[in-house]
Design an enzyme around this catalytic site. Structure first.
Site, short mmCIF file in Angstrom:
data_model
loop_
_atom_site.label_atom_id
_atom_site.label_comp_id
_atom_site.label_asym_id
_atom_site.label_seq_id
_atom_site.Cartn_x
_atom_site.Cartn_y
_atom_site.Cartn_z
N TYR A 97 -19.11 44.15 -26.92
CA TYR A 97 -18.89 45.20 -25.92
C TYR A 97 -17.53 45.04 -25.24
CZ TYR A 97 -23.87 45.66 -26.69
OH TYR A 97 -25.10 45.82 -27.29
N TYR B 230 -23.76 57.14 -20.04
CA TYR B 230 -22.54 56.97 -19.26
C TYR B 230 -21.94 58.33 -18.87
CZ TYR B 230 -22.43 52.16 -21.19
OH TYR B 230 -22.73 50.87 -21.54
N GLU C 69 -25.69 53.48 -15.70
CA GLU C 69 -24.37 53.75 -16.27
C GLU C 69 -23.69 54.99 -15.69
OE1 GLU C 69 -22.84 51.55 -17.60
OE2 GLU C 69 -24.32 50.21 -18.48
N GLU D 103 -21.72 43.14 -17.33
CA GLU D 103 -21.70 42.94 -15.88
C GLU D 103 -22.58 41.80 -15.39
OE1 GLU D 103 -24.87 46.14 -16.83
OE2 GLU D 103 -22.89 45.59 -17.58
N HIS E 163 -20.75 47.82 -11.43
CA HIS E 163 -22.13 47.44 -11.77
C HIS E 163 -22.74 46.47 -10.75
CE1 HIS E 163 -23.60 49.30 -15.36
NE2 HIS E 163 -22.54 48.97 -16.09
N ASP F 242 -31.18 49.05 -28.98
CA ASP F 242 -29.85 48.87 -29.61
C ASP F 242 -29.45 50.11 -30.41
OD1 ASP F 242 -29.26 46.34 -28.64
OD2 ASP F 242 -30.37 45.35 -30.24
N HIS G 8 -15.15 49.15 -14.03
CA HIS G 8 -16.51 49.52 -14.43
C HIS G 8 -17.48 48.37 -14.18
CE1 HIS G 8 -19.51 51.79 -16.81
NE2 HIS G 8 -19.90 50.59 -17.23
N GLU G 9 -17.11 47.17 -14.64
CA GLU G 9 -18.02 46.02 -14.49
C GLU G 9 -18.18 45.64 -13.01
OE1 GLU G 9 -19.64 45.71 -17.04
OE2 GLU G 9 -18.25 46.53 -18.50
#
Length: 632
Positions: free
Chosen positions: A282, A398, A333, A286, A314, A390, A310-311
């Site tokens: 990825y 997102y 997301e 996070e 989170h 998955d 972004h992280e």
């Protein structure tokens, strides 16, 4: 910062409705884990963790005599309850959910009582959460390396647990490793000592005092070094990357402060960044106290810092307020993308936020095209009954999630008004897990004077209908206009027009705009080969190291049937394992009949070095079965 009477307390929070989780076997409606105490011995020779976990479990019903934990490919050797031996059995193995671990207690408990259930076990060398790297697969080439990736449902391959985001717990861990290696986890470091059992090993200790779901448990073992990059942040990596990483992520503290100004105090104490080896699947993960980042970010280009934004986001949306099941993944997301772009707005401009939102809309279109516009996995709230999380992963939660929040922002009074709602939602539901219905009910409560506006929203079209959203947003195109115009020049150019292109066309474009230019080209019919050759001649795109630009440029080249781009595309697909890059690059080469066999051959040769999730999904993309692969 903890709430006043402990995790999960809120005097105003609505009562949480009971929920079932199609991705978990665990009996979380009957009991809930409050704390995990983990002990690991990391064995690089056999590629296993030899472990014990003590789960502190709170009972939620009377006459309680048994519980179920999630496991997958674990070798269970013993179970005790409050120190007494307990009978246990593993149920039938499910295709992707693993095997339920049924534990019969040697006594009966009542609602509100606690029991400590201890399980001794060993992981499988094929545990999906764990990737074991040989020294040659690392930057330093001297020592092995281990990293985990538990999201969404892989924690059960390294810990018997209630592997559902509905359950949040604190954790403590101690990990024994060879003395030349260092351990970091998604927790605060709590000291180290020589292993009393083996003097050539060290035990590292960790504590995570903030309740969090099992998918955020993370461990990394390797020849790691760190550098301080802020008052509450360090960057970790192998020494070959550490100084570059410290430079790359030096703006972390200003992003943290900006996020706090938008969303409230950062409660996790430490915010470290770990740069992983290239096979990490990825862009980032996070994990609390320790964000994982792909080395594809180390391009000497600060434009890629939106991954860290972004992280960081989170830390509030996902880690502090969590989707109750993976069917509500958009709550994690969509809100995180919204907050990430609000950080971009504060640090750059509103036009920049609009520009990034336009790019996200294109990513959503690509996901919908890949799945098919009638595929129920493109619903914002999909049904995941008998669906492997998955295989459901895409940009839909997102970007469709962001598009909904942006649409609501426009309806309800603009960014400041809507961000105030997001902050209030975070404060109300902090330390808990939430469903879409609970989020929506609070939206109606918060905007009680605008219920007439909310009633006009096509909720079914947004939440439960496949394909693109029912409303197409209108974004400010100021930053995109130059990209759109250059793209159209190339698309409409005749052979005679090619001499009119020159290096000055892209001189004033930022890396964000170059990415957008490439993304626009990918939405058009493939360019003629002559055009792509001329583009390389005048823009020298092959020399660009920014992975986001390079990835898109190589796709443009392969689509135009530029043969020399094929080895470059396959090289990028195998030198790093970020699924966002690896899967589309393999697919582009596979879709060119002449090189289909080469794509398959390259995958099969490199499969064993890939993360297991990446390998599984690329195999599906290329229609490779197990008999064709030496990697399984």
């Amino acid at each position: 910062m903890q709430p006043p009477t402990g995790p999960g307390y809120s005097p105003h929070r609505p009562a949480m409705a009971p929920v079932s989780d199609p991705s978990s076997f665990s009996s979380f409606s009957r009991c809930t884990t409050k704390h995990l105490n983990l002990t690991y011995h990391v064995d690089f020779d056999s590629h296993v963790l030899k472990g014990r976990v003590a789960l502190t479990v709170e009972v939620l019903e009377d006459k309680f005599t048994s519980l179920t934990l999630d496991t997958k490919d674990l070798k269970i050797s013993s179970v005790t309850a409050n120190g007494q031996s307990a009978k246990f059995s593993l149920g039938d193995k499910h295709r992707f959910k693993g095997s339920p671990l049924e534990i019969m207690l040697p006594f009966e408990l009542s609602r509100g009582q606690h029991v400590i259930v201890e399980v001794a076990y060993e992981t499988s060398p094929r545990a999906f959460a764990l990737q074991w790297l040989t020294p040659t697969q690392t930057a330093g080439k001297k020592h092995p390396y281990l990293f985990s990736q538990c999201q969404a449902t892989h924690c059960r391959t390294m810990v018997p647990c209630q592997d559902t985001p509905s359950v949040k717990h604190t954790y403590y861990a101690q990990v024994s490793v060879p003395k030349e290696l260092v351990v970091v986890m998604s927790a605060l470091r709590d000291g180290q000592e020589v292993d009393p059992q083996e003097c050539n090993r060290i035990i590292y200790r960790f504590r995570q005092p903030v309740p969090m779901p099992s998918y955020l448990i993370a461990i990394v073992v390797g020849a790691l070094e760190s550098r301080e990059i802020g008052p509450r942040s360090r960057v970790w990596s192998e020494k070959e990357y550490v100084d570059q990483a410290a430079f790359e992520f030096s703006e972390t503290e200003s992003m943290l402060k900006t996020a706090e100004s938008l969303a409230g105090p950062y409660v996790w104490g430490q915010y470290d960044v770990l740069v992983l080896p290239p096979s990490f699947p990825y862009g980032g993960m996070e994990n609390p106290c320790l964000t994982f980042a792909t080395p594809t970010l180390l391009a000497g280009d600060r434009s890629l810092s939106n991954v860290i934004a972004h992280e960081i986001s989170h830390s509030w949306t996902g880690n502090l307020v969590t989707n109750k099941t993976w069917e509500h993944f958009w709550l994690n997301e969509g809100h995180t993308v919204y907050l990430e772009r609000m950080i971009g707005r504060c640090l750059e401009s509103e036009q920049f936020r609009q520009f990034k939102a336009m790019g996200g809309w294109k990513e959503l279109q690509e996901s919908v095209n890949t799945f098919g516009k009638n595929n129920p996995l493109t619903n914002l709230v999909p049904n995941l009954d008998e669906v492997d999380t998955d295989e459901a992963f895409s940009s839909v939660p997102y970007e469709k999630g962001f598009a909904l929040l942006y649409h609501l922002e426009e309806l309800l009074g603009g960014p400041e008004v809507f961000m105030a709602f997001v902050k209030s939602y975070i404060q109300l539901f902090a330390y808990s897990s939430v469903t879409t219905e609970e989020w929506k009910n609070y939206l109606y409560t918060y905007f009680k004077d605008k219920v007439d506006v909310l009633k006009k929203v096509d909720w079914n079209g947004w939440m439960h209908t496949p394909g693109m959203p029912p409303v197409t947003p209108k974004y400010d195109t100021t930053m995109a206009d130059a990209c759109i115009s250059l793209c159209q020049r190339w698309v409409k150019a005749t052979e005679a027009d090619l001499s009119g292109f020159c290096a000055a066309d892209v001189k004033t474009l930022s890396s964000h705009q170059l990415i957008e230019f490439m993304a626009l080209l990918l939405q058009e019919e493939a360019l003629p080969l002559t055009h792509v050759k001329r583009m390389q001649e005048v823009y020298d795109l092959n020399s660009i190291k920014n992975s986001e630009i390079r990835f898109r440029w190589l796709r443009v080249c392969v689509r135009a049937h530029l043969e020399e781009a094929v080895p470059m595309a396959l090289k990028m697909a195998t030198e790093q394992g970020r699924m966002k890059f690896t899967r589309p690059l393999f697919k582009e080469v596979y879709n060119w009949d002449k090189f289909r066999d080469l794509a398959i051959k390259t995958f099969v040769e490199n499969r064993s070095a890939m993360h297991p999730v990446t390998a599984m999904l690329v195999a599906k993309d290329l229609k490779v079965d197990k008999s064709q692969s030496t990697g399984l």
